[in-house]
Write a protein that holds these residues in place. Structure first.
Motif, PDB file in Angstrom:
ATOM      1  N   ASP A   3      18.503  42.058 -14.355  1.00  0.00           N
ATOM      2  CA  ASP A   3      18.898  41.878 -15.752  1.00  0.00           C
ATOM      3  C   ASP A   3      17.884  41.003 -16.473  1.00  0.00           C
ATOM      4  N   GLN A   4      17.203  41.555 -17.489  1.00  0.00           N
ATOM      5  CA  GLN A   4      16.261  40.776 -18.287  1.00  0.00           C
ATOM      6  C   GLN A   4      17.000  40.092 -19.433  1.00  0.00           C
ATOM      7  N   ARG A   5      16.877  38.786 -19.521  1.00  0.00           N
ATOM      8  CA  ARG A   5      17.449  38.008 -20.625  1.00  0.00           C
ATOM      9  C   ARG A   5      16.324  37.417 -21.471  1.00  0.00           C
ATOM     10  N   TYR A   6      16.720  36.862 -22.618  1.00  0.00           N
ATOM     11  CA  TYR A   6      15.738  36.352 -23.577  1.00  0.00           C
ATOM     12  C   TYR A   6      16.167  34.983 -24.081  1.00  0.00           C
ATOM     13  N   TRP A 146       8.642  23.630 -11.883  1.00  0.00           N
ATOM     14  CA  TRP A 146       8.006  24.402 -12.948  1.00  0.00           C
ATOM     15  C   TRP A 146       7.295  23.434 -13.884  1.00  0.00           C
ATOM     16  N   ASP A 147       6.408  23.981 -14.699  1.00  0.00           N
ATOM     17  CA  ASP A 147       5.758  23.211 -15.752  1.00  0.00           C
ATOM     18  C   ASP A 147       5.595  24.123 -16.962  1.00  0.00           C
ATOM     19  N   ASN A 148       6.267  23.782 -18.047  1.00  0.00           N
ATOM     20  CA  ASN A 148       6.188  24.565 -19.284  1.00  0.00           C
ATOM     21  C   ASN A 148       6.533  26.032 -19.027  1.00  0.00           C
ATOM     22  N   LEU A 149       7.659  26.245 -18.326  1.00  0.00           N
ATOM     23  CA  LEU A 149       8.179  27.573 -18.012  1.00  0.00           C
ATOM     24  C   LEU A 149       7.254  28.390 -17.108  1.00  0.00           C
ATOM     25  N   ASN A 150       6.378  27.713 -16.386  1.00  0.00           N
ATOM     26  CA  ASN A 150       5.524  28.366 -15.402  1.00  0.00           C
ATOM     27  C   ASN A 150       5.766  27.741 -14.028  1.00  0.00           C
ATOM     28  N   LYS A 151       5.911  28.579 -13.029  1.00  0.00           N
ATOM     29  CA  LYS A 151       6.186  28.096 -11.688  1.00  0.00           C
ATOM     30  C   LYS A 151       4.957  27.409 -11.105  1.00  0.00           C
ATOM     31  N   VAL A 152       5.114  26.176 -10.623  1.00  0.00           N
ATOM     32  CA  VAL A 152       4.009  25.455  -9.999  1.00  0.00           C
ATOM     33  C   VAL A 152       4.352  25.008  -8.577  1.00  0.00           C
ATOM     34  N   GLY A 153       5.632  24.999  -8.241  1.00  0.00           N
ATOM     35  CA  GLY A 153       6.034  24.544  -6.915  1.00  0.00           C
ATOM     36  C   GLY A 153       6.050  25.661  -5.892  1.00  0.00           C
ATOM     37  N   ASP A 176       9.127  19.692 -14.150  1.00  0.00           N
ATOM     38  CA  ASP A 176      10.303  20.363 -14.663  1.00  0.00           C
ATOM     39  C   ASP A 176      10.853  21.240 -13.557  1.00  0.00           C
ATOM     40  N   TRP A 177      11.954  21.927 -13.823  1.00  0.00           N
ATOM     41  CA  TRP A 177      12.545  22.759 -12.795  1.00  0.00           C
ATOM     42  C   TRP A 177      12.744  24.167 -13.324  1.00  0.00           C
ATOM     43  N   GLY A 178      12.903  25.102 -12.406  1.00  0.00           N
ATOM     44  CA  GLY A 178      13.187  26.478 -12.784  1.00  0.00           C
ATOM     45  C   GLY A 178      13.712  27.244 -11.589  1.00  0.00           C
ATOM     46  N   PHE A 179      14.163  28.450 -11.863  1.00  0.00           N
ATOM     47  CA  PHE A 179      14.640  29.311 -10.788  1.00  0.00           C
ATOM     48  C   PHE A 179      13.477  29.858  -9.970  1.00  0.00           C
ATOM     49  N   GLU A 180      13.645  29.870  -8.671  1.00  0.00           N
ATOM     50  CA  GLU A 180      12.820  30.708  -7.810  1.00  0.00           C
ATOM     51  C   GLU A 180      13.525  32.062  -7.656  1.00  0.00           C
ATOM     52  N   ARG A 181      14.821  31.990  -7.434  1.00  0.00           N
ATOM     53  CA  ARG A 181      15.652  33.187  -7.433  1.00  0.00           C
ATOM     54  C   ARG A 181      16.887  32.892  -8.282  1.00  0.00           C
ATOM     55  N   ALA A 182      17.138  33.737  -9.280  1.00  0.00           N
ATOM     56  CA  ALA A 182      18.256  33.510 -10.203  1.00  0.00           C
ATOM     57  C   ALA A 182      19.356  34.524  -9.927  1.00  0.00           C
ATOM     58  N   LYS A 221      12.835  33.074 -32.902  1.00  0.00           N
ATOM     59  CA  LYS A 221      11.961  33.872 -32.059  1.00  0.00           C
ATOM     60  C   LYS A 221      12.672  34.122 -30.743  1.00  0.00           C
ATOM     61  N   VAL A 222      12.345  35.243 -30.099  1.00  0.00           N
ATOM     62  CA  VAL A 222      12.914  35.546 -28.784  1.00  0.00           C
ATOM     63  C   VAL A 222      11.776  35.718 -27.793  1.00  0.00           C
ATOM     64  N   THR A 223      11.945  35.114 -26.632  1.00  0.00           N
ATOM     65  CA  THR A 223      10.926  35.140 -25.582  1.00  0.00           C
ATOM     66  C   THR A 223      11.576  35.613 -24.292  1.00  0.00           C
ATOM     67  N   PRO A 224      10.965  36.547 -23.582  1.00  0.00           N
ATOM     68  CA  PRO A 224      11.563  36.996 -22.321  1.00  0.00           C
ATOM     69  C   PRO A 224      11.771  35.831 -21.357  1.00  0.00           C
ATOM     70  N   PHE A 225      12.940  35.759 -20.781  1.00  0.00           N
ATOM     71  CA  PHE A 225      13.202  34.750 -19.765  1.00  0.00           C
ATOM     72  C   PHE A 225      12.295  35.018 -18.580  1.00  0.00           C
ATOM     73  N   PRO A 226      11.642  33.996 -18.019  1.00  0.00           N
ATOM     74  CA  PRO A 226      10.591  34.236 -17.013  1.00  0.00           C
ATOM     75  C   PRO A 226      11.086  34.763 -15.672  1.00  0.00           C
ATOM     76  N   VAL A 227      12.372  34.697 -15.404  1.00  0.00           N
ATOM     77  CA  VAL A 227      12.913  35.214 -14.139  1.00  0.00           C
ATOM     78  C   VAL A 227      14.063  36.167 -14.467  1.00  0.00           C
ATOM     79  N   LYS A 228      14.067  37.350 -13.863  1.00  0.00           N
ATOM     80  CA  LYS A 228      15.162  38.277 -14.077  1.00  0.00           C
ATOM     81  C   LYS A 228      16.358  37.899 -13.196  1.00  0.00           C
ATOM     82  N   PHE A 229      17.546  38.154 -13.742  1.00  0.00           N
ATOM     83  CA  PHE A 229      18.770  37.789 -13.046  1.00  0.00           C
ATOM     84  C   PHE A 229      19.207  38.875 -12.076  1.00  0.00           C
TER      85      PHE A 229
END
Length: 232
Positions: A3-6, A146-153, A176-182, A221-229
């Protein structure tokens, strides 16, 4: 199928008559009894009575000597604004579109915007702040730095709640943090708009994104969420 979210966020500029104009924000300085919305701690998810209204807001810039020439459909706050209540000022046109979708929660408050000596009909679109714990399948999701919505870890972790996640981020000094798997709970699949924890903010479905874009609304503005659900 994933599922692609924005991410729905504020736009900073708009093109008007071939000019790039900075979008003004709205100030709640003149809202009557504003402390009921703005200053009550611990009430982020409170729903107020139907007769509560934001009367009235004024559009302005951080430089108050710049004259405001236009309004948009989606505005950020400036100056006096809610400290705990999470709400976004939107136009009547935008409200009429989003209220047709499945929102979490579906609550709007009447507002007025004073612009060029006239009142304009607006609404405050309320968001609850418990969407992360309510909709994320924490047992199966993993997180990394994550850093600025980019995965670094490169190390992935499972955590039991948003509070535990935020504490983990601070202790490990992540940027920052983000999903590896959402992985989301099945209830979320039918939700078209909900607010998740920082840094993601308001997430909307593709069907709501398409409806907003077809209406040619302004200010967002709408931006694609960087990880699909995923849904298990």
């Amino acid at each position: 199928m994933k599922d692609q979210r924005y991410m729905l966020d504020f736009e900073t500029t708009i093109d008007i008559d071939s000019r790039k104009m900075i979008i003004p924000s709205l100030d709640g300085e003149y809202v009557k009894n504003r402390e009921e919305f703005f200053d009550i701690p611990g009430h982020a998810n409170k729903i107020f009575e139907d007769n509560k209204e934001f009367d009235y807001l004024i559009p302005r810039y951080s430089d108050e000597y710049i004259e405001v020439e236009f309004l948009c459909d989606f505005h950020s706050w400036i100056g006096e604004k809610p400290s705990f209540f999470s709400g976004i000022p939107i136009s009547k046109r935008m409200k009429e579109i989003v209220e047709k979708f499945n929102l979490y929660p579906n609550k709007f408050y009447e507002a007025k915007v004073m612009f060029k000596g006239e009142y304009h009909e607006y609404y405050i679109w309320q968001f609850f702040l418990d969407g992360f714990n309510k909709f994320v399948d924490l047992e199966n999701s993993t997180f990394c730095e994550w850093d600025n919505l980019n995965k670094v870890g490169t190390e992935f972790f499972s955590l039991k709640s948003e509070r535990e996640l935020q504490k983990f981020v601070m202790q490990n000094e992540w940027w920052d943090w983000g999903f590896e798997r959402a992985v989301m709970k099945k209830e979320y699949k039918e939700i078209d708009a909900a607010k998740l924890a920082y840094p993601y903010g308001i997430l909307i479905s593709e069907r709501l994104k398409d409806a907003l874009e077809r209406a040619e609304l302004t200010g967002f503005k709408v931006t694609p969420f960087p990880v699909k659900f995923e849904y298990l």
